[in-house]
Write an enzyme that holds these catalytic residues in place. Structure first.
Site, PDB file in Angstrom:
ATOM      1  N   SER A  53     -29.334  65.620 -20.716  1.00 25.88           N
ATOM      2  CA  SER A  53     -28.437  65.844 -19.584  1.00 25.88           C
ATOM      3  C   SER A  53     -27.493  64.644 -19.441  1.00 25.88           C
ATOM      4  CB  SER A  53     -29.248  66.102 -18.319  1.00 25.88           C
ATOM      5  OG  SER A  53     -28.451  66.658 -17.315  1.00 25.88           O
ATOM      6  N   ASP A 110     -27.429  77.611 -19.101  1.00 19.57           N
ATOM      7  CA  ASP A 110     -27.514  76.336 -18.392  1.00 19.57           C
ATOM      8  C   ASP A 110     -26.447  76.260 -17.302  1.00 19.57           C
ATOM      9  OD1 ASP A 110     -27.732  73.700 -17.585  1.00 19.57           O
ATOM     10  OD2 ASP A 110     -28.010  72.935 -19.610  1.00 19.57           O
ATOM     11  N   HIS A 160     -31.014  74.970 -18.354  1.00 16.86           N
ATOM     12  CA  HIS A 160     -31.098  73.511 -18.443  1.00 16.86           C
ATOM     13  C   HIS A 160     -32.509  73.020 -18.772  1.00 16.86           C
ATOM     14  CE1 HIS A 160     -29.037  69.728 -17.861  1.00 16.86           C
ATOM     15  NE2 HIS A 160     -29.999  69.282 -17.075  1.00 16.86           N
TER      16      HIS A 160
END
Length: 726
Positions: free
Chosen positions: A578, A663, A698
């Site tokens: 991330s 995501d 995600h």
């Protein structure tokens, strides 16, 4: 002849020691890609101009809307994008084909350490013992409770395994039982976009109610009448949490009353209930400020009142107890201080200080009890738990022996108790839950994470030290390795970090990591600027116009490890996810020769374009984290490090990049575009792989065990590059 052979053997052995290579060092992945044609993404130049500066983005076309992704019949653009992502997946599968056996072995090894039939430590609340358990062979938790005694009959709240049937992805969250213990509310997500339906279940009849609340954050708060439920909805496009509604059981959700609307798109929004059960609290949070509105939970139809007027810069949190509120605030206190105020006079002018600000200690939170106040702190890159007797004001700290560890308060729903439940973990010690008597100071281990097959912490060494960054700042580093592993220039090392949002990277135990440690890897965590390991200033020095410090800290830690004999660049690897994926992208642009390989998981790499688009989730909430590129100074600074915008013709390390089609945190097209551009620009024969989970977002796969397929893939990638195939 024998003498010649002996000398040859000695010479060869010396060569191996000097070069760190042997016949087993050859990477099958690198060998395979030589015979493969990598995907060639089509270029369609998009001209992006702002502040008189023009960028050409040849892969802007890869962006799809949610509607395009879930359409039964893909349109032409959607099909082109899906074809490209699938071609990258096929390329990755072919490149790593010879590691399939190793991947399966790693997967079985990793999940084999997890106790399949297990349950959490129960906690007592409102007449019931609550716990979560898992059954052998099942991917999802079973949430349960027992009335009055742990010997009572089990009552299953929800079996997530049953709810997940027929879904490629399923997540249940935000379980809240009504004050009379009769109705359960919870959120469910079946797409991995973190957009939840809230459902209600009658725990007496075991039936689901017809009430269903759509487009929510997945959690909310019960009023004390057992019929009124407050919840948060999201913007359909940006997915920002922006409205609070009041729902009455049995009523059509379309008639729900709007009780609060957040007009500032830089704020997140949520609603919860105080530990005292006396207040419904609406919390608004931006990077720089908090705001709260409170309502007596006995009066659900009343009007929320603002706790204290909102300020542009003021971060604080509130906790209610008896007739007052405690406030942890950074008002004139960068590392925060503790204050209190009467519950009917909550404006800042009424706040009185309890614990003053300290330059070297960050207050990160509190836990309130009838006779004790527990303060969670950070200092010198370590966590600390302080206990204060509210009657005598005597205070003491919990003491721990290891060099690097994390200690935290656990589930403590009761006020009138002398027992603090807290958790402890380290790079060698599995997560452990203790009950601590705050009066006698006796500590009882209640439950420790079991590592199936056995784990002896004494077989591993943990170190903690400081590495000097290029500007003279000392950066904390945590390291773990097996005792039998010798530090050397030929020892493989994996360096991990995050470094954003003030999120500290604590040295937790991770049983899956044993698969690397036991094969000879050293694992290190760089506690770089951008987190809060060293206090609030540590975060400030790694955000906005100081963001470059995050990247150079990571590189300097790697160089320190190399200079001190832990490993060397040909055997050093980096991983981040991330915002940590942004870290990876920046690091391989700046110092491509420092690492042999890097893993960038769901990486935030197209910084400028994403932060220019306010329709993308998270964008407006994060202007104070990264900057707003609509401001020229922010634009040029962000452009100077944005990984996608700074890809150049150079030899990059071996790279494995992962993402998820659904995501909502970092859109899949960021890593997809980045990989396409890297393919076009990079020189040399190092491998570049992209793996997209076409069914998740995600957080990856939702199952308890299935998520470790990706871990096994990543570990196989690292091990193969080191020629370790067992």
């Amino acid at each position: 002849m024998k003498l010649y052979f002996k000398h040859f053997t000695l010479i060869l052995f010396a060569f191996v020691l000097l070069t760190g290579c042997d016949w087993q060092r050859e990477s099958t992945i690198k060998s395979n890609v030589i015979n493969l044609s990598p995907p060639d993404a089509e270029k369609q130049d998009s001209v992006l101009t702002i502040h008189g500066d023009t960028r050409i983005d040849p892969y802007f076309w890869m962006r799809l809307t949610d509607e395009q992704k879930i359409a039964e019949t893909p349109d032409a653009q959607t099909q082109k994008v899906l074809d490209y992502l699938n071609s990258e997946n096929e390329y990755t599968d072919l490149a790593m084909k010879d590691t399939e056996g190793l991947q399966e072995k790693l997967y079985e090894e990793i999940v084999g350490r997890i106790k399949e039939t297990d349950e959490s430590l129960p906690y007592f609340k409102n007449g019931y013992w609550y716990y979560t358990r898992y059954e052998e062979g099942k991917e999802y938790p079973i949430y349960s409770r027992k009335k009055g005694s742990l010997d009572a009959e089990e009552e299953i709240l929800i079996d997530v395994n049953e709810l997940a049937e027929g879904h490629d992805y399923y997540s249940a969250t935000g379980l809240q039982v009504s004050p009379d213990n009769k109705i359960l509310a919870f959120g469910e997500d079946t797409l991995s976009r973190r957009v939840y339906h809230i459902r209600f279940k009658n725990l007496e009849t075991r039936e689901f109610l017809d009430d269903k609340l759509d487009n929510t954050t997945g959690s909310g708060a019960w009023a004390n009448d057992n019929r009124t439920y407050f919840y948060t909805t999201k913007n359909n496009v940006s997915l920002l949490s922006e409205k609070i509604y009041r729902h009455t059981l049995g009523n059509n959700p379309s008639t729900d009353k709007l009780v609060y609307s957040e007009e500032d798109p830089s704020f997140y929004l949520g609603v919860y209930k105080s530990k005292s059960d006396q207040y419904i609290i609406i919390g608004e949070q931006s990077t720089l400020a908090n705001d709260y509105h409170i309502l007596n939970a006995d009066n659900p139809n009343g009007e929320f009142r603002q706790f204290t007027p909102r300020e542009e810069v003021h971060e604080y949190s509130i906790d209610h107890f008896e007739d007052k509120f405690y406030i942890v605030t950074n008002w004139q206190a960068p590392n925060f201080r503790l204050m209190e105020t009467p519950e009917n006079a909550t404006q800042k002018s009424n706040w009185e200080e309890i614990i003053p600000h300290r330059e070297d200690v960050l207050i990160s939170g509190i836990e309130v009890f009838q006779d004790y106040l527990v303060v969670s702190e950070r200092g010198n890159a370590l966590t600390n738990i302080k206990v204060i007797d509210q009657n005598t004001q005597e205070e003491h700290n919990l003491e721990f022996d290891e060099q690097a560890y994390v200690a935290y308060t656990s589930t403590n729903p009761e006020f009138d108790t002398e027992t603090l439940r807290f958790g402890y973990s380290s790079l060698t010690t599995p997560n452990s839950i203790y009950d601590y008597n705050m009066n006698t100071r006796e500590m009882d281990l209640m439950k420790q994470q079991e590592v199936v097959g056995g784990h002896n912490p004494d077989d591993y060494t943990t170190e903690r030290f400081f590495a000097e960054a290029r500007d003279g700042v000392m950066v904390p580093v945590s390291v773990v390795y097996k005792n039998s592993v010798a530090k050397s220039p030929y020892t493989p090392l994996l360096l991990y970090s995050y470094g954003s949002y003030g999120s500290s990277t604590d040295p937790w135990f991770n049983s899956s990591l044993l698969s690397l440690l036991d094969r000879g890897f050293i694992y290190a965590i760089a506690h770089i600027r951008g987190g809060q390991e060293m206090g609030r200033q540590w975060y400030e020095d790694g955000k906005m116009f100081n963001k470059i410090n995050t990247f150079t800290d990571f590189i300097d830690v790697a160089k320190y490890l190399e200079d001190n004999g832990y490993s060397s660049a040909p055997h050093m690897y980096a991983r981040g996810g991330s915002a940590g994926g942004l870290l990876m992208g920046a690091v391989v642009n700046i110092a491509p020769k420092q690492f042999n390989g890097a893993i960038a998981a769901v990486p935030f790499v197209d910084v400028v374009s994403t932060m220019l688009d306010e329709t993308i989730p998270l964008t407006t909430n994060e202007f104070d984290e990264w900057g707003n590129p609509k401001n020229e100074d922010s634009y040029h600074y962000m452009l100077s490090y944005s990984p996608y915008d700074n890809v150049v013709e150079q030899e990059y390390p071996n790279l494995l990049v992962t993402t998820g089609l659904f995501d909502s945190q970092v859109q899949y097209w960021e890593p997809a575009k980045w990989v396409a551009k890297l393919r076009d620009k990079k020189t040399g024969d190092n491998v570049l792989l992209l793996k997209t989970n076409m069914k998740a977002g995600h957080g990856g796969a939702s199952g308890r065990f299935e998520r470790y397929r990706q871990t096994a893939l990543e570990y196989a990638f690292l091990l193969d590059l080191e020629g370790m195939r067992r």
